[in-house]
Design an enzyme around this catalytic site. Structure first.
Site, PDB file in Angstrom:
ATOM      1  N   GLU A 198      -5.362  -5.016  10.488  1.00 53.59           N
ATOM      2  CA  GLU A 198      -4.344  -4.001  10.741  1.00 53.59           C
ATOM      3  C   GLU A 198      -4.667  -3.290  12.052  1.00 53.59           C
ATOM      4  OE1 GLU A 198      -2.336  -2.799   6.749  1.00 53.59           O
ATOM      5  OE2 GLU A 198      -3.955  -1.410   7.190  1.00 53.59           O
ATOM      6  N   LYS A 245       0.188   4.236  -0.267  1.00 52.72           N
ATOM      7  CA  LYS A 245      -0.437   5.424   0.359  1.00 52.72           C
ATOM      8  C   LYS A 245      -0.210   6.654  -0.525  1.00 52.72           C
ATOM      9  CE  LYS A 245      -0.186   3.097   4.772  1.00 52.72           C
ATOM     10  NZ  LYS A 245      -0.059   3.171   6.238  1.00 52.72           N
ATOM     11  N   SER A 297       3.522  -2.277  10.399  1.00 53.04           N
ATOM     12  CA  SER A 297       4.975  -2.311  10.640  1.00 53.04           C
ATOM     13  C   SER A 297       5.612  -3.642  10.263  1.00 53.04           C
ATOM     14  CB  SER A 297       5.294  -1.954  12.099  1.00 53.04           C
ATOM     15  OG  SER A 297       4.848  -0.643  12.392  1.00 53.04           O
ATOM     16  N   GLY A 310       2.544   2.168  10.924  1.00 46.66           N
ATOM     17  CA  GLY A 310       3.502   3.264  10.792  1.00 46.66           C
ATOM     18  C   GLY A 310       4.189   3.652  12.095  1.00 46.66           C
ATOM     19  N   HIS A 367      -9.433   1.211   4.907  1.00 50.86           N
ATOM     20  CA  HIS A 367      -8.174   1.379   5.642  1.00 50.86           C
ATOM     21  C   HIS A 367      -8.426   2.312   6.821  1.00 50.86           C
ATOM     22  CE1 HIS A 367      -4.078   2.414   6.618  1.00 50.86           C
ATOM     23  NE2 HIS A 367      -3.711   1.342   5.943  1.00 50.86           N
ATOM     24  N   ASN A 417       0.871  -1.163   0.000  1.00 50.42           N
ATOM     25  CA  ASN A 417       0.000   0.000   0.000  1.00 50.42           C
ATOM     26  C   ASN A 417       0.913   1.219   0.000  1.00 50.42           C
ATOM     27  OD1 ASN A 417      -1.766   2.063   0.496  1.00 50.42           O
ATOM     28  ND2 ASN A 417      -2.408   1.346   2.532  1.00 50.42           N
ATOM     29  N   GLU A 438      -6.780   4.648   7.950  1.00 53.21           N
ATOM     30  CA  GLU A 438      -6.518   6.070   7.664  1.00 53.21           C
ATOM     31  C   GLU A 438      -7.729   6.711   6.998  1.00 53.21           C
ATOM     32  OE1 GLU A 438      -2.858   5.370   5.593  1.00 53.21           O
ATOM     33  OE2 GLU A 438      -1.930   4.764   7.485  1.00 53.21           O
TER      34      GLU A 438
HETATM   35  P1  13P Z   1       3.096   0.275   7.779  1.00 52.17           P
HETATM   36  O1  13P Z   1       3.615  -0.989   7.147  1.00 52.17           O
HETATM   37  O2  13P Z   1       3.814   1.505   7.339  1.00 52.17           O
HETATM   38  O3  13P Z   1       2.951   0.149   9.268  1.00 52.17           O
HETATM   39  O4  13P Z   1       1.606   0.477   7.210  1.00 52.17           O
HETATM   40  C1  13P Z   1       0.714  -0.587   7.269  1.00 52.17           C
HETATM   41  C2  13P Z   1      -0.469  -0.227   6.480  1.00 52.17           C
HETATM   42  O5  13P Z   1      -1.214   0.671   6.838  1.00 52.17           O
HETATM   43  C3  13P Z   1      -0.718  -0.956   5.242  1.00 52.17           C
HETATM   44  O6  13P Z   1      -1.977  -0.682   4.742  1.00 52.17           O
END
Ligand code: 13P
Length: 250
Positions: free
Chosen positions: A166, A10, A209, A172, A96, A8, A98
């Protein structure tokens, strides 16, 4: 079952950097047939880079990070599932954390989007996961069950849905859920899916992560069928390094 290694990306990068990353991932995957025998690969660039990277991907599938709840028409700024399928996408990430957090996305909207994704012939990669406060209150199973109940439409199959667990507090942050947390939650998600959709091999990914140094332990946990990778998917060597930790098929 092959593991799904999904990136992803982002809201990162330029067209040039997206092309470079896509080329590097494709080249690594193509040059190591062993990887493809154990893993399927997916990258999900920002909408505006989807069309650019498509021509360089042969062994790697293409996905998007969201889509509209609407089919088409006067919805300024939105991108429909049909448009994404037309660009060569096979998957769309939905729900997601976010998007839930910053854009007020609800389980109801995610469900509507998943239906559009299915109508366009693609797979919905539906994200679920609890916040740190919810885990501290011991609510994680309840939260994930509610998200799945309301966000996954009836009619889910192993072909049209992938679930990504997740935990919000692990995204992150560098904090990974412990193997016990992941084992417990993935078994729970598996039970929920079986109860509602029967015993079909719907993939359950872990995200939060994931990096080459922890991927091996994560992939060894039962009912972990791959990873949804954020930060580490932006560097092809890390993304491929994670895939190399898949040592055998389930
Ligand atoms: P990270 O791998 O940066 O923690 O992000 C995970 C994520 O949100 C994947 O969709």
């Amino acid at each position: 079952m092959k593991k799904l290694i999904a990136g992803n990306w982002k809201m990162n990068g330029s067209l040039a950097s997206a092309m470079e990353l896509a080329r590097a991932v494709e080249a690594s995957v193509a040059s190591e047939p062993g990887l493809l025998s154990r893993c399927d690969f997916l990258v999900c660039p920002p909408f505006v880079h989807v069309g650019g990277v498509k021509p360089v991907l042969t062994h790697v599938s293409l996905g998007a990070q969201d889509c509209s709840v609407f089919t088409n028409g006067a919805y300024t700024g939105d991108v429909s599932a049909d448009m994404l399928a037309d660009m060569g996408c096979t998957h769309v990430i939905l729900g997601h954390s976010e998007r839930r957090q910053h854009f007020g996305e609800t389980d109801g909207a995610i469900r509507q989007k998943a239906e559009k994704v299915w109508q366009a012939g693609m797979t919905a990669l539906i994200c679920v996961g609890e916040t740190e406060a919810q885990r501290e209150e011991g609510q994680e199973a309840h939260i994930v069950a509610e998200q799945m109940k309301h966000a996954i439409p009836d009619g889910a199959t192993s072909r049209n849905v992938v679930v990504a667990y997740e935990p919000v507090w692990a995204i992150g942050t560098g904090k990974t859920a412990t193997p016990d947390d992941i084992r417990t939650m993935h078994a729970f998600i598996k039970d929920q899916l079986s109860a509602r959709f029967g015993d079909q091999p719907i993939r359950i990914l872990y995200g939060g992560s994931v990096k080459p140094s922890n991927a091996g332990d994560i992939f060894n946990i039962p009912h972990v069928h791959g990873a949804l990778i954020g930060g580490a998917s932006l560097k092809s060597s890390d993304f491929i390094g994670i895939a190399k930790e898949v040592k055998e098929l389930d």
